[in-house]
Design a protein around this motif. Structure first.
Motif, PDB file in Angstrom:
ATOM      1  N   LEU A  70      44.941  35.080  -3.077  1.00 49.43           N
ATOM      2  CA  LEU A  70      46.251  35.515  -3.453  1.00 49.43           C
ATOM      3  C   LEU A  70      46.900  35.232  -4.786  1.00 49.43           C
ATOM      4  O   LEU A  70      47.710  35.496  -4.865  1.00 49.43           O
ATOM      5  CB  LEU A  70      47.706  35.363  -2.671  1.00 49.43           C
ATOM      6  N   GLN A  71      46.276  34.474  -5.673  1.00 47.55           N
ATOM      7  CA  GLN A  71      46.469  33.945  -7.053  1.00 47.55           C
ATOM      8  C   GLN A  71      46.705  35.361  -8.192  1.00 47.55           C
ATOM      9  O   GLN A  71      47.800  34.660  -8.737  1.00 47.55           O
ATOM     10  CB  GLN A  71      45.689  33.175  -7.306  1.00 47.55           C
ATOM     11  N   GLU A  72      45.755  35.773  -8.071  1.00 49.02           N
ATOM     12  CA  GLU A  72      45.839  37.220  -8.626  1.00 49.02           C
ATOM     13  C   GLU A  72      47.353  37.543  -8.640  1.00 49.02           C
ATOM     14  O   GLU A  72      47.443  38.093  -9.497  1.00 49.02           O
ATOM     15  CB  GLU A  72      44.375  37.688  -9.035  1.00 49.02           C
ATOM     16  N   LEU A  73      47.668  38.223  -6.976  1.00 44.50           N
ATOM     17  CA  LEU A  73      49.059  38.847  -7.023  1.00 44.50           C
ATOM     18  C   LEU A  73      50.145  38.400  -7.010  1.00 44.50           C
ATOM     19  O   LEU A  73      51.269  38.880  -7.009  1.00 44.50           O
ATOM     20  CB  LEU A  73      48.473  38.854  -5.199  1.00 44.50           C
ATOM     21  N   GLU A  74      50.245  36.767  -6.844  1.00 44.89           N
ATOM     22  CA  GLU A  74      50.840  35.911  -7.385  1.00 44.89           C
ATOM     23  C   GLU A  74      50.623  35.934  -9.326  1.00 44.89           C
ATOM     24  O   GLU A  74      52.183  36.269  -9.394  1.00 44.89           O
ATOM     25  CB  GLU A  74      50.942  34.042  -7.055  1.00 44.89           C
ATOM     26  N   ARG A  75      49.695  35.999  -9.598  1.00 50.97           N
ATOM     27  CA  ARG A  75      50.256  36.312 -11.141  1.00 50.97           C
ATOM     28  C   ARG A  75      51.200  37.625 -11.504  1.00 50.97           C
ATOM     29  O   ARG A  75      51.899  38.061 -12.255  1.00 50.97           O
ATOM     30  CB  ARG A  75      48.501  35.779 -11.957  1.00 50.97           C
ATOM     31  N   LEU A  76      50.512  38.780 -10.937  1.00 47.58           N
ATOM     32  CA  LEU A  76      50.863  39.720 -11.021  1.00 47.58           C
ATOM     33  C   LEU A  76      52.684  39.528 -10.307  1.00 47.58           C
ATOM     34  O   LEU A  76      53.810  40.258 -11.555  1.00 47.58           O
ATOM     35  CB  LEU A  76      50.686  41.150 -10.466  1.00 47.58           C
ATOM     36  N   PHE A  77      53.288  39.313 -10.154  1.00 53.00           N
ATOM     37  CA  PHE A  77      54.087  38.695  -8.916  1.00 53.00           C
ATOM     38  C   PHE A  77      54.964  38.324 -10.134  1.00 53.00           C
ATOM     39  O   PHE A  77      55.841  38.754 -10.236  1.00 53.00           O
ATOM     40  CB  PHE A  77      54.365  38.155  -7.514  1.00 53.00           C
ATOM     41  N   SER A  78      54.643  37.142 -10.535  1.00 55.66           N
ATOM     42  CA  SER A  78      55.313  36.428 -11.790  1.00 55.66           C
ATOM     43  C   SER A  78      55.630  37.230 -13.169  1.00 55.66           C
ATOM     44  O   SER A  78      56.270  36.062 -13.712  1.00 55.66           O
ATOM     45  CB  SER A  78      55.511  34.755 -11.422  1.00 55.66           C
ATOM     46  N   SER A  79      54.683  37.833 -13.694  1.00 49.91           N
ATOM     47  CA  SER A  79      54.358  38.477 -14.581  1.00 49.91           C
ATOM     48  C   SER A  79      55.624  38.761 -15.329  1.00 49.91           C
ATOM     49  O   SER A  79      56.085  39.040 -14.976  1.00 49.91           O
ATOM     50  CB  SER A  79      53.666  39.062 -15.292  1.00 49.91           C
ATOM     51  N   GLU A  80      55.451  38.062 -16.525  1.00 52.73           N
ATOM     52  CA  GLU A  80      56.806  38.381 -17.189  1.00 52.73           C
ATOM     53  C   GLU A  80      56.791  39.612 -18.507  1.00 52.73           C
ATOM     54  O   GLU A  80      57.447  40.017 -18.908  1.00 52.73           O
ATOM     55  CB  GLU A  80      57.137  37.022 -18.513  1.00 52.73           C
ATOM     56  N   GLU A  82      44.242  44.839  -6.237  1.00 52.14           N
ATOM     57  CA  GLU A  82      43.242  43.571  -5.913  1.00 52.14           C
ATOM     58  C   GLU A  82      44.093  43.973  -5.113  1.00 52.14           C
ATOM     59  O   GLU A  82      43.109  42.535  -3.491  1.00 52.14           O
ATOM     60  CB  GLU A  82      44.813  42.803  -6.629  1.00 52.14           C
ATOM     61  N   VAL A  83      44.600  44.414  -3.580  1.00 49.01           N
ATOM     62  CA  VAL A  83      44.866  44.219  -2.591  1.00 49.01           C
ATOM     63  C   VAL A  83      43.226  44.978  -1.834  1.00 49.01           C
ATOM     64  O   VAL A  83      43.043  43.684  -0.521  1.00 49.01           O
ATOM     65  CB  VAL A  83      45.808  45.094  -1.876  1.00 49.01           C
ATOM     66  N   GLU A  84      42.893  45.591  -1.942  1.00 44.54           N
ATOM     67  CA  GLU A  84      41.533  46.259  -1.506  1.00 44.54           C
ATOM     68  C   GLU A  84      40.341  44.885  -2.196  1.00 44.54           C
ATOM     69  O   GLU A  84      39.553  45.110  -0.951  1.00 44.54           O
ATOM     70  CB  GLU A  84      41.316  47.230  -2.418  1.00 44.54           C
ATOM     71  N   ARG A  85      40.530  44.306  -2.988  1.00 37.78           N
ATOM     72  CA  ARG A  85      39.272  43.409  -3.365  1.00 37.78           C
ATOM     73  C   ARG A  85      39.536  41.712  -2.013  1.00 37.78           C
ATOM     74  O   ARG A  85      38.632  41.426  -1.008  1.00 37.78           O
ATOM     75  CB  ARG A  85      39.766  42.314  -4.516  1.00 37.78           C
ATOM     76  N   ILE A  86      41.009  41.432  -1.796  1.00 34.68           N
ATOM     77  CA  ILE A  86      41.705  40.979  -0.837  1.00 34.68           C
ATOM     78  C   ILE A  86      40.960  41.206   0.529  1.00 34.68           C
ATOM     79  O   ILE A  86      40.554  40.063   1.007  1.00 34.68           O
ATOM     80  CB  ILE A  86      42.524  40.262  -1.464  1.00 34.68           C
ATOM     81  N   LYS A  87      41.437  42.102   0.733  1.00 31.16           N
ATOM     82  CA  LYS A  87      40.824  42.959   2.422  1.00 31.16           C
ATOM     83  C   LYS A  87      39.328  42.724   2.643  1.00 31.16           C
ATOM     84  O   LYS A  87      38.980  42.313   3.634  1.00 31.16           O
ATOM     85  CB  LYS A  87      40.842  44.404   2.231  1.00 31.16           C
ATOM     86  N   LYS A  88      38.275  43.054   1.396  1.00 28.14           N
ATOM     87  CA  LYS A  88      37.019  42.217   1.627  1.00 28.14           C
ATOM     88  C   LYS A  88      36.399  41.638   1.039  1.00 28.14           C
ATOM     89  O   LYS A  88      35.826  41.293   2.996  1.00 28.14           O
ATOM     90  CB  LYS A  88      36.692  43.771   0.729  1.00 28.14           C
TER      91      LYS A  88
END
Length: 386
Positions: free
Chosen positions: A9-19, A37-43
């Motif tokens: 989930l690193q990339e999602l967390e980066r997007l979440f905290s993106s300034e 990113e969600v689809e990538r994580i599912k796969k």
């Protein structure tokens, strides 16, 4: 982060905290990034599970991502609910991405999904709204069908508890699931043309089926059984009443892996134990009463008992067969069993326990059926030879 457990989930967390997320213009681009990113994580999750040889490590892997997603959902829900926050739309996008992933994990990795983990705030909020609407409908329908007030209050208590009384931080997936199951079973039941006592019997069956093993439900059943005994004038009637209730509860279906309190014995097992104790008490009183009315000693039949080569299990099944095929036509089962306990012995039991005889009468094992069948076939062969 747990040691030796990959974190996706690193990339999602980066997007979440993106300034860098400002304004509405880049919202579609941001949304596309999250979806990809969600689809990538599912796969990745599907691919990774095939590399785990140890199920415990796989369980840790799944539950680690489950816990992280719940925390991220709560954070994004809180941020998106702040109307003054200009980034609220972006947090809503993140929330839906996290929610999609968590639902995917719950659906595809059910075996490893932690039902006792705290449910996300948004998930609880939706459940509370739905439950509140259904509660009013169920209250009206139960009242209209003259359902017992105490039963109604007990069954709807779990719904009220999740709406009003339980802090969100202590509401788990399992609790939400249980409330949903109660609503589903009550709705299904109320679609049937049942009213009054017939409906009340079915409501108790719902309690057994959903293993509603709360202290309040156990107390209700204790009072309910006492009221049935008070309505029976004679001791044999009390024993027959308890036997009938034991039969109903023993035969009741129970939905697997569900319960109000999974850490306690099931409602069904506790009630069976309770009725067994009450039955033994009533039967001891009946035996004492019989002894007082026995004729004076000195009769040549005093102490006589009919000796059977059969076991107690076989004897109980033979009795069941004789009653069901009308070879024995006595109506009062308790009196028949009392007679057998007093005047019959088996090859292993000089004194047959009423509780043992009754238990084996209602619960017959396949081995017992086979042995009794062989016994009866031997009798038929003997008849043919003579």
């Amino acid at each position: 982060m747990l040691q030796n457990v990959k974190y996706e989930l690193q990339e999602l967390e980066r997007l979440f905290s993106s300034e860098g997320v400002t304004g509405v213009d880049n919202l579609p681009t941001y949304q596309q990034q999250v979806l990809q990113e969600v689809e990538r994580i599912k796969k990745t999750l599907i691919h990774e599970v095939f590399h785990f040889e140890d199920e415990r490590h796989l369980e840790r892997y799944i539950q680690y991502h489950q816990q992280a997603l719940i925390q991220l959902m709560d954070k994004s829900a809180q941020a998106s609910s702040d109307q003054s926050n200009k980034k609220a739309p972006f947090f809503q996008i993140m929330y839906h991405g996290f929610e999609d992933l968590l639902s995917f994990i719950e659906r595809h990795f059910t075996k490893y999904f932690d039902q006792d983990a705290k449910a996300p705030e948004g998930y609880i909020l939706i459940s509370r709204k739905d439950t509140k609407v259904n509660l009013r409908k169920l209250q009206k329908m139960l009242a209209g069908k003259n359902a017992d007030i105490t039963l109604t209050e007990l069954l709807l208590h779990v719904l009220k508890k999740i709406i009003e009384g339980t802090a969100a931080k202590s509401i788990t997936y399992r609790k939400v699931l249980y409330v949903k199951e109660v609503q589903k079973e009550l709705t299904r039941l109320l679609e049937k043309p049942l009213e009054g006592n017939a409906l009340n019997d079915e409501l108790r069956q719902v309690m057994y089926y959903l293993n509603y093993n709360s202290t309040r439900v156990l107390t209700y059943h204790a009072h309910f059984l006492s009221s049935l005994l008070d309505a029976s004038e004679f001791r044999t009637e009390k024993i027959e009443t308890l036997s009938f209730e034991l039969k109903k509860i023993t035969q009741a279906q129970v939905k697997p892996s569900i319960g109000y309190n999974l850490g306690a014995p099931s409602l069904k097992s506790q009630l069976i134990d309770y009725i067994h104790v009450e039955l033994e008490y009533q039967e001891r009183l009946q035996q004492l009463s019989n002894r007082r009315s026995d004729p004076p000693s000195g009769n040549m039949m005093d102490g006589f008992k009919l000796k059977f080569e059969a076991s107690v299990s076989q004897l109980a099944y033979l009795l069941k067969l004789f009653l069901e095929t009308k070879v024995i036509i006595n109506d009062n089962l308790s009196q028949v069993m009392t007679f057998i306990v007093r005047f019959v012995t088996t090859k292993k039991s000089e004194n047959i326990s009423m509780g043992s005889l009754r238990s084996k009468f209602y619960s017959v094992e396949s081995g017992t059926k086979e042995s009794v069948r062989n016994m009866l076939l031997a009798m038929i062969q003997h008849i043919d030879r003579t």
